[in-house]
Scaffold this active site. Sequence first.
Site, PDB file in Angstrom:
ATOM      1  N   HIS B 123      41.290 -71.668   6.159  1.00 50.16           N
ATOM      2  CA  HIS B 123      41.575 -71.496   7.587  1.00 50.16           C
ATOM      3  C   HIS B 123      42.753 -72.427   7.912  1.00 50.16           C
ATOM      4  CE1 HIS B 123      40.787 -71.958  11.930  1.00 50.16           C
ATOM      5  NE2 HIS B 123      40.007 -70.901  11.850  1.00 50.16           N
ATOM      6  N   ASP B 200      35.038 -77.843   3.783  1.00 50.32           N
ATOM      7  CA  ASP B 200      35.013 -77.273   5.132  1.00 50.32           C
ATOM      8  C   ASP B 200      33.817 -76.328   5.196  1.00 50.32           C
ATOM      9  OD1 ASP B 200      35.256 -75.524   7.254  1.00 50.32           O
ATOM     10  OD2 ASP B 200      37.350 -75.011   6.888  1.00 50.32           O
ATOM     11  N   GLN B 203      31.857 -72.231   8.066  1.00 51.39           N
ATOM     12  CA  GLN B 203      31.300 -70.882   7.950  1.00 51.39           C
ATOM     13  C   GLN B 203      30.023 -70.866   7.112  1.00 51.39           C
ATOM     14  OE1 GLN B 203      31.231 -67.782   9.672  1.00 51.39           O
ATOM     15  NE2 GLN B 203      33.293 -68.594   9.812  1.00 51.39           N
ATOM     16  N   LYS B 226      28.849 -72.687  15.312  1.00 51.97           N
ATOM     17  CA  LYS B 226      28.633 -71.622  14.324  1.00 51.97           C
ATOM     18  C   LYS B 226      27.172 -71.611  13.858  1.00 51.97           C
ATOM     19  CE  LYS B 226      33.328 -71.338  13.125  1.00 51.97           C
ATOM     20  NZ  LYS B 226      34.212 -70.201  13.326  1.00 51.97           N
ATOM     21  N   CYS B 364      43.010 -66.609  11.655  1.00 50.14           N
ATOM     22  CA  CYS B 364      43.555 -67.950  11.409  1.00 50.14           C
ATOM     23  C   CYS B 364      43.705 -68.234   9.921  1.00 50.14           C
ATOM     24  CB  CYS B 364      42.711 -69.037  12.073  1.00 50.14           C
ATOM     25  SG  CYS B 364      42.800 -68.976  13.853  1.00 50.14           S
TER      26      CYS B 364
END
Lengths: 140, 406
Positions: B123, B200, B203, B226, B364
């Site tokens: 991202h 990261d 998600q 999220k 993104c």
Amino acid sequence: MTINEQQEELIENFELFDDWEEKYEYIIDLGKKLPGLADEFKTEDNIIKGCQSLVWLNAKFEDGNVVFEADSQAIIVKGLVNMLLQVLSDHTPQEILDADLYFIDRIGLTSHLAQTRSNGLASMVKQMKTYALAYQSLGK
Amino acid sequence: MELDIHTIRKDFPILEETVGGKKLVYFDNAATTQKPKIVIDAITDYYSAYNANIHRGIHHLAEKATAAFEDTRKTVKTFLNAASTEEIIFTYGTTDSINLVANTFGKKFIGEGDEIIISTLEHHSNIVPWQMLCEEKGAILKVIPINEDGELLMDEYKNLLSDKTKLVSVVHVSNALGTINPIKSIIDEAHKVGAKVLIDGAQASSHINIDVQDLDVDFYALSAHKLFGPTGVGILYGKKDLLLAMPPYRGGGEMIKEVTFEKTTYADLPYKFEAGTPNIADVMAFKFAIDYINTIGKENIAEHENQLLEYATEKLEEIPGLKIIGKAKEKVSVISFVLENIHPQDIGIILDQQGIAIRTGHHCTQPLMQRFNIPGTARASFSVYNTFEEVDSLIAGIKKVQKLLS
């Protein structure tokens, strides 16, 4: 036809539609009918920033009127662009600068023309007015 | 365990909404999940009953607010299996967490000629902070390539690693394609050359169990929104010895021990990295979101989501002219697709007219879209409250898109 007469005609056309499908069939049809731009005009400079799909706008000055040509990768956007061109193209810079585009609200398409990152057609209107302003100052 | 999805749906008031007279089908969960009523109520309850600034006050409300705020930290510690609450830092989101590491760890430990490795799947929030750091420091950014299915090429990754590598920052799950990356081996390989690893987890965190100690990861970043929690709350997990060695991020209140005009000493962990009044209400409400997940069980959530993914993949593949982008063997419930001769934006607009919310565009991840040579995709992403009937609506909706736009 004046800018407002063009707007009224578009509003009348949309009043005939019973549901969203008919409305979008019409917009898609307008998209298909827009001649688009030759590749030489699909330049970085002609890209309208802020649209999710690429939109190109080109303008020329003919007999005191600003004539617009535009294209897009997305067909619905192309249809909306066609409507904007019907309303604003081939008018004097002053007429374009004075134009109040109320047809967008009246035909219920505000969401697609709203100033969001994904649907930056408002930036297209702004760019058209910028061209009008530039040609107006050239004319003086 | 088979979940009763219709009971779960009742926990999410927004799912009752209609769009242009049609029942909302919400398939934009990778962008943000909807919030259960207990989370919404927790925010109202905080402002109605015990709003106060935390940590400094000695009055009843301040103590109650501080306790609630710190309760979330304890809950997150358990959720990630961190060794201590000192390792859990509240931020404003994953982007903020990554920027924190870039501006502290990066500032101190990355210099000229050093290398940072990211991947093609990243991202923008895990690309731009490192580009900015590289520009400032004269460091070099390296990118792990992917195959046609959207999976990292691990051999290429191993070739990129060297004693110049100072940091590997890779996404756990691709937001655009759903690929689950083999982060355990990514971390092990990086450690062999002495590099630190940031994952990261924006998600991944709602789909996959995360055990930071087992992973031996150095930094793990995620966003509450999220995970059925509020927006504006993020987490940065960091190993204690690293956090201790890092300089502070923002200066201000909360993060200090003592301030004079000559010199300031900084607060202990985790407060050293939490300058200013935090987003108290939303941090506090995040605990309720994690409790909610724990009550249903992450495995049960994942099982339902995987069933939806399988069903939707099968149905989508039957549609002529539709191509799924991202066919990794290990995937979460995210499906990106393109339709022949139809722009993703047109897909999104026509589905929206039918009450179906998906995401279209580059997600993104512009370099990733460039890798596949496409302007963007249409992306449907499923959560625990989605149903098979909703997938059927999506399939019918796509057929309508093709009918109208062909």
